[in-house]
Design an enzyme around this catalytic site. Structure first.
Site, PDB file in Angstrom:
ATOM      1  CD  GLU A   1      -3.076  -0.868   2.233  1.00 53.29           C
ATOM      2  OE1 GLU A   1      -4.206  -0.405   2.059  1.00 53.29           O
ATOM      3  OE2 GLU A   1      -2.691  -1.293   3.333  1.00 53.29           O
TER       4      GLU A   1
ATOM      5  NE  ARG B   1      -4.634   5.400   2.902  1.00 51.59           N
ATOM      6  CZ  ARG B   1      -5.142   4.499   3.676  1.00 51.59           C
ATOM      7  NH1 ARG B   1      -5.766   4.864   4.774  1.00 51.59           N
ATOM      8  NH2 ARG B   1      -5.041   3.229   3.404  1.00 51.59           N
TER       9      ARG B   1
ATOM     10  CG  HIS C   1     -10.280   6.034   5.520  1.00 53.07           C
ATOM     11  ND1 HIS C   1     -11.216   5.057   5.294  1.00 53.07           N
ATOM     12  CD2 HIS C   1      -9.086   5.380   5.714  1.00 53.07           C
ATOM     13  CE1 HIS C   1     -10.632   3.863   5.341  1.00 53.07           C
ATOM     14  NE2 HIS C   1      -9.355   4.035   5.612  1.00 53.07           N
TER      15      HIS C   1
ATOM     16  NE  ARG D   1      -4.984   5.056   9.479  1.00 51.74           N
ATOM     17  CZ  ARG D   1      -5.352   4.119   8.604  1.00 51.74           C
ATOM     18  NH1 ARG D   1      -4.763   2.940   8.609  1.00 51.74           N
ATOM     19  NH2 ARG D   1      -6.306   4.342   7.739  1.00 51.74           N
TER      20      ARG D   1
HETATM   21  C1  SIN Z   1      -7.617   0.502   2.382  1.00 52.53           C
HETATM   22  O1  SIN Z   1      -7.848  -0.685   2.161  1.00 52.53           O
HETATM   23  O2  SIN Z   1      -7.270   1.299   1.516  1.00 52.53           O
HETATM   24  C2  SIN Z   1      -7.781   1.019   3.770  1.00 52.53           C
HETATM   25  C3  SIN Z   1      -6.673   0.535   4.607  1.00 52.53           C
HETATM   26  C4  SIN Z   1      -6.435   1.529   5.707  1.00 52.53           C
HETATM   27  O3  SIN Z   1      -7.149   2.505   5.845  1.00 52.53           O
HETATM   28  O4  SIN Z   1      -5.443   1.330   6.415  1.00 52.53           O
END
Ligand code: SIN
Length: 532
Positions: free
Chosen positions: A120, A282, A343, A378
């Site tokens: 990610e 993010r 979020h 985060r």
């Molecule tokens: C996601 O799956 O993009 C969310 C994961 C997260 O917010 O850590």
């Protein structure tokens, strides 16, 4: 102000947990090894932010990875506001906690017998474990619920909403709750642990379920606990934008597996904004999407999955595939329309590394807590991990400092929630959500924040009558949390991580400190060479 004149007789609980996401369920299981646990949750046991988490849980378990690398990635994304001691605890204790989840039966996806790891944003390694493709939170919740239900040391009260924390001589010793039948009940406990999750419902556009109303933060703040980093709310770059479909999360792991963001002309735009392109932090991706939407005069961008085959999409993202198809989008054949949505709350109830808040007897864990691990932004998939690691530390602390249940009368009788506005709860909630999305969103400025604060304060005035409707209690909590967010955002005259002010667009080294609000008092906790 209406108060409860006579408290019902308290039900004793050695340990009292409020909330049933990963932090609440896991901490309940651990504390049940020590004594009787009462778990209160305002909805069903399974209804929490955890159940909607898709991407996964981060842990340095691959031989090519290390806690040190995970530490570096987390600190970098937190833009100078993470507490290194907390982050070090998170990344070093994380792998053992994830192994415990495996023992609890969480069916993580495997490749050749070992957990499959994905990537990610801003992770330098593939370190995200996932389950049923993109339904990691749901699978974790299911596995933990299976152990919690029927556990001889755990008593569960669903549809039970905590109205206030009971304190005596500045110590928390229990809660006042609204039971499913509408009656009031009190629970006395040696340790009250708030695991009440996030507050995305403060905004009109959010990936969070309707239960995410910041209850724990509001309860703790009203009881006099310190809250911190309230200006740092994370906007997820990619929530489905396909009205009237809900703002369903489109996991960052979709980009981790090769999805790219394109504008309405099909142009891949992230490389021009950041060297990590689609896997930039993010806050960077969310702001870049906003700029690109403005530049192209569009209310959405698109996630292009053409690097993946239809089989890969269906196999790796079954939940996203099915949900989009339900709303008429076949994502094996067309790009996914997306835009950012609120979020995750990086701040919350200030705790130390043992989950202790500023009120003795009161602990906080998971998204409702500010343990110092996230700082100004985060790192993806660190949140489920935080709930486990700090839940375990609370267990460890209480094992060594076993709490007694004491019979007290509260310092003052608890206040009842007040209905202050003639509007219906629903329209009032909507009003605050829209105000917050407009003025406290991805980009903010002083005049907008000031105007929003004045509007919110004005909404709280007028004749008040006691109201024991859970929807009103949530509304009151949303309003409290919204005010705390704006107050902090106004104080922080710089831009850092997820807090971006167009009137103070630079990051100011003098602002390398956390803003702490305790009642009417504001204090600052600098990140010093000792702790930073
Ligand atoms: C996601 O799956 O993009 C969310 C994961 C997260 O917010 O850590």
């Amino acid at each position: 102000m209406a108060r409860v004149t006579e408290l019902p007789e308290a039900q004793p609980a050695q340990f009292l947990i409020v909330g049933s996401g990963i932090a609440g369920l896991y901490t309940a299981l651990k504390l049940a090894e020590l004594g009787q646990v009462v778990l209160l949750t305002k909805d069903r046991l399974e209804e929490s932010n955890t159940s909607y988490a898709q991407g996964g849980i981060a842990a340095a378990i691959d031989p090519s990875d290390s806690p040190e690398l995970h530490f570096e990635d987390t600190i970098k994304v937190g833009v100078g506001l993470c507490l290194p001691e907390s982050v070090s605890i998170l990344v070093h204790e994380g792998p053992s906690r994830v192994r415990e989840l495996i023992q609890y039966g969480v069916p993580f996806d495997l490749i050749e017998g070992a957990p499959a790891l994905t990537k990610e944003a801003a992770h330098s390694r593939r370190r995200i474990l996932h389950a049923d493709g993109d339904a990691t939170g749901r699978e974790i919740s299911r596995s933990l619920v299976r152990h919690v239900v029927g556990h001889p040391n755990i008593t569960i009260y669903e549809e039970t909403m905590v109205i206030s924390l009971l304190t005596h001589n500045a110590r928390c010793y229990g809660v006042l709750a609204l039971m499913p039948g509408g009656e009031l009940a009190t629970f006395a406990s040696g340790a009250v642990i708030l695991c009440t999750g996030g507050c995305g419902q403060v905004f009109s556009m959010t990936t969070n379920p309707s239960v995410a109303t910041g209850d724990g933060i509001a309860l703790a703040y009203r009881a006099g606990a310190s809250v911190s980093n309230m200006e740092f709310i994370q906007f997820h770059p990619t929530a489905l934008f396909h009205p009237p479909a809900p703002r369903f999360l489109i996991s960052e792991t979709v980009r981790g597996e090769g999805g790219i963001l394109v504008n309405k002309y099909g142009e891949h735009f992230m490389p021009k904004y950041h060297e990590l392109a689609d896997l930039a932090p993010r806050d960077v991706v969310a702001r870049s999407i906003l700029k690109e939407m403005e530049r192209t005069g569009s209310d959405r961008v698109y996630l292009d999955l053409s690097a993946l085959t239809a089989d890969q999409i269906r196999h790796r993202f079954p939940n996203i595939y099915d949900t989009c198809l339900h709303y008429g989008l076949d994502i094996t054949a067309e790009p996914i329309p997306v835009s950012p949505a609120a979020h995750y709350m990086m701040g919350g109830i200030l705790t130390d590394i043992w989950g202790r808040t500023s009120i003795p007897g009161l602990f906080a864990c998971g998204e409702t807590a500010d343990t110092g691990v996230h700082g100004a932004n985060r790192l993806a998939s660190n949140s489920l991990l935080e709930g486990l690691v700090f839940g375990h530390r609370i267990y460890h602390y209480l094992q060594k400092n076993f709490p007694e249940i004491e019979e007290f009368q509260p310092d003052s009788p608890p206040e009842l929630p007040q209905e202050t506005s003639p509007e219906t709860t629903c329209s009032d909630r909507r009003f605050i959500q829209e105000l917050m999305s407009a003025q406290m969103g991805i980009v903010r400025n002083g005049p907008g924040l000031t105007a929003a604060l004045e509007t919110l304060q004005a909404k709280g005035q007028g004749p008040a009558t006691p109201c024991l409707d859970p929807a009103y209690i949530e509304l009151q909590n949303i309003r409290t949390v919204a005010r705390l967010m704006i107050q902090s955002a106004l104080l922080r005259t710089e831009s850092r991580g997820s807090h971006y002010r167009e009137d103070y667009s630079r990051t100011d080294p003098a602002w390398r400190k956390r803003i702490v609000i305790t009642g009417k008092r504001i204090t600052y906790l600098p990140i010093t060479p000792e702790n930073g």
